[in-house]
Design a protein around this motif. Structure first.
Motif, PDB file in Angstrom:
ATOM      1  N   GLY A 140      59.946  26.881  25.264  1.00  0.00           N
ATOM      2  CA  GLY A 140      60.591  27.536  26.409  1.00  0.00           C
ATOM      3  C   GLY A 140      60.076  28.943  26.647  1.00  0.00           C
ATOM      4  N   GLN A 141      60.686  29.572  27.672  1.00  0.00           N
ATOM      5  CA  GLN A 141      60.301  30.936  28.057  1.00  0.00           C
ATOM      6  C   GLN A 141      61.290  31.943  27.491  1.00  0.00           C
ATOM      7  OE1 GLN A 141      59.198  32.136  32.036  1.00  0.00           O
ATOM      8  NE2 GLN A 141      59.092  29.999  32.645  1.00  0.00           N
ATOM      9  N   PHE A 142      60.750  33.082  27.078  1.00  0.00           N
ATOM     10  CA  PHE A 142      61.579  34.108  26.453  1.00  0.00           C
ATOM     11  C   PHE A 142      61.180  35.499  26.955  1.00  0.00           C
ATOM     12  CE2 PHE A 142      61.451  30.491  23.728  1.00  0.00           C
ATOM     13  CZ  PHE A 142      62.705  30.410  23.126  1.00  0.00           C
ATOM     14  N   ASN A 143      62.099  36.436  26.821  1.00  0.00           N
ATOM     15  CA  ASN A 143      61.767  37.851  26.937  1.00  0.00           C
ATOM     16  C   ASN A 143      61.958  38.502  25.575  1.00  0.00           C
ATOM     17  OD1 ASN A 143      61.014  38.213  29.645  1.00  0.00           O
ATOM     18  ND2 ASN A 143      63.157  38.210  30.301  1.00  0.00           N
ATOM     19  N   VAL A 144      61.225  39.581  25.329  1.00  0.00           N
ATOM     20  CA  VAL A 144      61.384  40.318  24.079  1.00  0.00           C
ATOM     21  C   VAL A 144      62.444  41.389  24.305  1.00  0.00           C
ATOM     22  CG1 VAL A 144      60.216  41.693  22.318  1.00  0.00           C
ATOM     23  CG2 VAL A 144      58.923  39.980  23.613  1.00  0.00           C
ATOM     24  N   GLY A 190      57.676  44.979  26.279  1.00  0.00           N
ATOM     25  CA  GLY A 190      58.724  44.438  27.139  1.00  0.00           C
ATOM     26  C   GLY A 190      58.224  44.043  28.512  1.00  0.00           C
ATOM     27  N   LYS A 191      56.932  44.122  28.738  1.00  0.00           N
ATOM     28  CA  LYS A 191      56.388  43.846  30.071  1.00  0.00           C
ATOM     29  C   LYS A 191      56.006  42.381  30.278  1.00  0.00           C
ATOM     30  CE  LYS A 191      54.343  48.237  31.242  1.00  0.00           C
ATOM     31  NZ  LYS A 191      54.951  49.268  31.197  1.00  0.00           N
ATOM     32  N   PHE A 192      56.060  41.586  29.227  1.00  0.00           N
ATOM     33  CA  PHE A 192      55.555  40.213  29.313  1.00  0.00           C
ATOM     34  C   PHE A 192      56.667  39.189  29.099  1.00  0.00           C
ATOM     35  CE2 PHE A 192      52.144  42.963  28.024  1.00  0.00           C
ATOM     36  CZ  PHE A 192      51.049  42.504  28.740  1.00  0.00           C
ATOM     37  N   SER A 193      56.513  38.036  29.780  1.00  0.00           N
ATOM     38  CA  SER A 193      57.301  36.869  29.421  1.00  0.00           C
ATOM     39  C   SER A 193      56.556  36.151  28.308  1.00  0.00           C
ATOM     40  CB  SER A 193      57.424  35.906  30.602  1.00  0.00           C
ATOM     41  OG  SER A 193      58.034  36.522  31.684  1.00  0.00           O
ATOM     42  N   VAL A 194      57.310  35.559  27.395  1.00  0.00           N
ATOM     43  CA  VAL A 194      56.699  34.841  26.279  1.00  0.00           C
ATOM     44  C   VAL A 194      56.915  33.344  26.463  1.00  0.00           C
ATOM     45  CG1 VAL A 194      56.917  34.363  23.804  1.00  0.00           C
ATOM     46  CG2 VAL A 194      56.948  36.729  24.630  1.00  0.00           C
ATOM     47  N   LEU A 195      55.819  32.565  26.385  1.00  0.00           N
ATOM     48  CA  LEU A 195      55.947  31.116  26.268  1.00  0.00           C
ATOM     49  C   LEU A 195      55.758  30.796  24.785  1.00  0.00           C
ATOM     50  CD1 LEU A 195      53.853  29.709  29.282  1.00  0.00           C
ATOM     51  CD2 LEU A 195      56.190  30.575  29.239  1.00  0.00           C
ATOM     52  N   ARG A 223      43.608  36.164  31.849  1.00  0.00           N
ATOM     53  CA  ARG A 223      43.558  36.617  33.241  1.00  0.00           C
ATOM     54  C   ARG A 223      44.393  35.806  34.205  1.00  0.00           C
ATOM     55  NH1 ARG A 223      37.438  38.202  34.809  1.00  0.00           N
ATOM     56  NH2 ARG A 223      37.216  39.897  33.320  1.00  0.00           N
ATOM     57  N   GLU A 224      44.547  34.529  33.932  1.00  0.00           N
ATOM     58  CA  GLU A 224      45.206  33.657  34.908  1.00  0.00           C
ATOM     59  C   GLU A 224      46.673  33.995  35.096  1.00  0.00           C
ATOM     60  OE1 GLU A 224      44.130  31.316  37.031  1.00  0.00           O
ATOM     61  OE2 GLU A 224      42.111  31.913  36.447  1.00  0.00           O
ATOM     62  N   GLU A 225      47.337  34.357  34.005  1.00  0.00           N
ATOM     63  CA  GLU A 225      48.760  34.700  34.056  1.00  0.00           C
ATOM     64  C   GLU A 225      48.965  36.031  33.357  1.00  0.00           C
ATOM     65  OE1 GLU A 225      51.027  33.197  35.731  1.00  0.00           O
ATOM     66  OE2 GLU A 225      49.959  31.355  36.248  1.00  0.00           O
ATOM     67  N   PRO A 226      48.647  37.125  34.046  1.00  0.00           N
ATOM     68  CA  PRO A 226      48.657  38.430  33.382  1.00  0.00           C
ATOM     69  C   PRO A 226      50.048  38.897  32.922  1.00  0.00           C
ATOM     70  CG  PRO A 226      48.139  38.646  35.723  1.00  0.00           C
ATOM     71  CD  PRO A 226      48.158  37.194  35.417  1.00  0.00           C
ATOM     72  N   GLY A 227      51.130  38.264  33.416  1.00  0.00           N
ATOM     73  CA  GLY A 227      52.472  38.684  32.995  1.00  0.00           C
ATOM     74  C   GLY A 227      53.001  37.879  31.833  1.00  0.00           C
ATOM     75  N   CYS A 228      52.115  37.156  31.176  1.00  0.00           N
ATOM     76  CA  CYS A 228      52.561  36.146  30.222  1.00  0.00           C
ATOM     77  C   CYS A 228      51.830  36.251  28.888  1.00  0.00           C
ATOM     78  CB  CYS A 228      52.288  34.785  30.872  1.00  0.00           C
ATOM     79  SG  CYS A 228      52.618  33.378  29.866  1.00  0.00           S
ATOM     80  N   LEU A 229      52.552  36.041  27.797  1.00  0.00           N
ATOM     81  CA  LEU A 229      51.943  35.888  26.475  1.00  0.00           C
ATOM     82  C   LEU A 229      52.297  34.495  25.963  1.00  0.00           C
ATOM     83  CD1 LEU A 229      53.065  39.217  24.713  1.00  0.00           C
ATOM     84  CD2 LEU A 229      50.814  38.742  25.718  1.00  0.00           C
ATOM     85  N   ILE A 230      51.337  33.832  25.338  1.00  0.00           N
ATOM     86  CA  ILE A 230      51.664  32.589  24.647  1.00  0.00           C
ATOM     87  C   ILE A 230      51.765  32.914  23.157  1.00  0.00           C
ATOM     88  CG2 ILE A 230      50.728  30.360  23.903  1.00  0.00           C
ATOM     89  CD1 ILE A 230      49.804  29.883  26.723  1.00  0.00           C
ATOM     90  N   CYS A 231      52.931  32.646  22.589  1.00  0.00           N
ATOM     91  CA  CYS A 231      53.132  32.914  21.168  1.00  0.00           C
ATOM     92  C   CYS A 231      53.236  31.588  20.443  1.00  0.00           C
ATOM     93  CB  CYS A 231      54.408  33.711  20.944  1.00  0.00           C
ATOM     94  SG  CYS A 231      54.311  35.403  21.559  1.00  0.00           S
ATOM     95  N   THR A 232      52.406  31.408  19.424  1.00  0.00           N
ATOM     96  CA  THR A 232      52.486  30.187  18.640  1.00  0.00           C
ATOM     97  C   THR A 232      53.093  30.527  17.290  1.00  0.00           C
ATOM     98  OG1 THR A 232      50.257  30.426  17.719  1.00  0.00           O
ATOM     99  CG2 THR A 232      50.461  29.234  19.794  1.00  0.00           C
TER     100      THR A 232
END
Ligand SMILES: [Zn+2]
Length: 293
Positions: free
Chosen positions: A117-121, A86-91, A32-41
């Motif tokens: 770093g930050q990425f887009n898909v 394609g709607k999210f930025s990826v950390l 919820r805190e960063e709805p435009g973001c995905l964290i990918c490990t």
């Protein structure tokens, strides 16, 4: 903007806190805190034994494999669906096991996560391992583009889509929206990604008519090509790069752009901006007329 420093290691709790999630499993996190973001490990998938692994390419982009531990991977999986939208930025973070000493110091066996770093898909394709325990499975492989890398910088890009030949904003809006609606097709090329990104930015700058779409001020100066200088802000992602719908971008003066990313009221300011852009877009599309009939 991301508070993480490239190359630095973090505890899993810090990742969850930032994004506002309590997800137990690793892989792809959202909250919820960063709805435009995905964290990918990345990591911990068995590597060569599995017949595939995430991979950083020499140009700084990544192949990041989808979620799904057995059989074919599907876009109906929540994480894969988000990645493909394609709607999210990826950390992106890589993962490692702690050493015995670190376990003793930290009092936990929890993995450590290094920020990449930050990425887009930009798109995805299918990968079928020819060996390993996933041999023959149809896996989803997402292409991650580094954000802020000059090679993908829209300021220097010409769009091959030639949307400037459109007679008005409504026609441009229609063309850009129909391009995005076919986004579930795999294998979007980097050229197409860049071209669409440049087209969406151009659209926002034309729609603004040289005035900040938040405060209404005139652009502070002109670019060498004569267009007004406004910065394109992405309303739903953490980062501003990349292609998307006309309704998800706003052309802002540098002050308002800083405000929406850094100010104490950034979330509220962002919500108001999103409403203002939605109204503008509906007027351009002519929905107002239909509603009022
Ligand atoms: Zn402004």
């Amino acid at each position: 903007m991301s508070p993480f420093v490239i190359g630095q290691e973090y505890e899993r709790s810090r990742l969850l806190e930032f994004i506002g999630s309590r997800q137990a499993q690793s892989g792809v996190l959202w909250g919820r805190e960063e709805p435009g973001c995905l964290i990918c490990t990345s990591g911990g998938r068995g590597g060569k034994k599995a017949g595939y692994s995430d991979e950083r390419l020499s140009d700084g982009t990544w192949w990041y494999f989808g979620q799904g531990r057995t059989g074919d991977q599907s876009l109906s999986n929540a994480a894969n669906s988000k990645l493909s939208s394609g709607k999210f930025s990826v950390l992106l973070f890589t993962t490692r096991e702690p050493t015995a000493r670190e376990v003793a110091d930290r009092g936990t066996y929890g993995k450590l996560f290094t920020y990449c770093g930050q990425f887009n898909v930009s798109g995805f394709d299918q990968f079928v391992p020819s060996n390993g325990n996933r041999q023959g499975d149809k896996l989803l492989r997402f292409r991650l583009l580094p954000i802020g890398d000059e090679r993908y910088n829209y300021y220097s890009e010409q769009s091959d889509l030639d949307i400037e030949s459109s007679s008005d904003l409504r026609e441009m809006q229609y063309r850009l929206t129909s391009l995005v609606s076919s986004k579930s097709e795999p294998r979007m090329s980097l050229t197409e990604y860049r071209s669409r990104s440049a087209a969406v930015h151009l659209y926002a700058s034309l729609r603004s008519n040289g005035q900040c779409e938040a405060c209404g001020s005139l652009a502070p100066f002109s670019r060498p090509d004569g267009r007004s200088f406004l910065e394109v802000h992405h309303l739903t992602r953490l980062a501003d790069d990349g292609p998307d719908l006309p309704s998800n971008v706003a052309a802002l003066c540098p002050n308002c752009h800083r405000r929406v990313h850094y100010s104490v009221d950034r979330k509220e300011f962002g919500r108001k901006l999103q409403d203002a852009i939605a109204l503008k877009e509906s007027i351009i599309a002519g929905w107002e007329k239909l509603i009022n009939k």
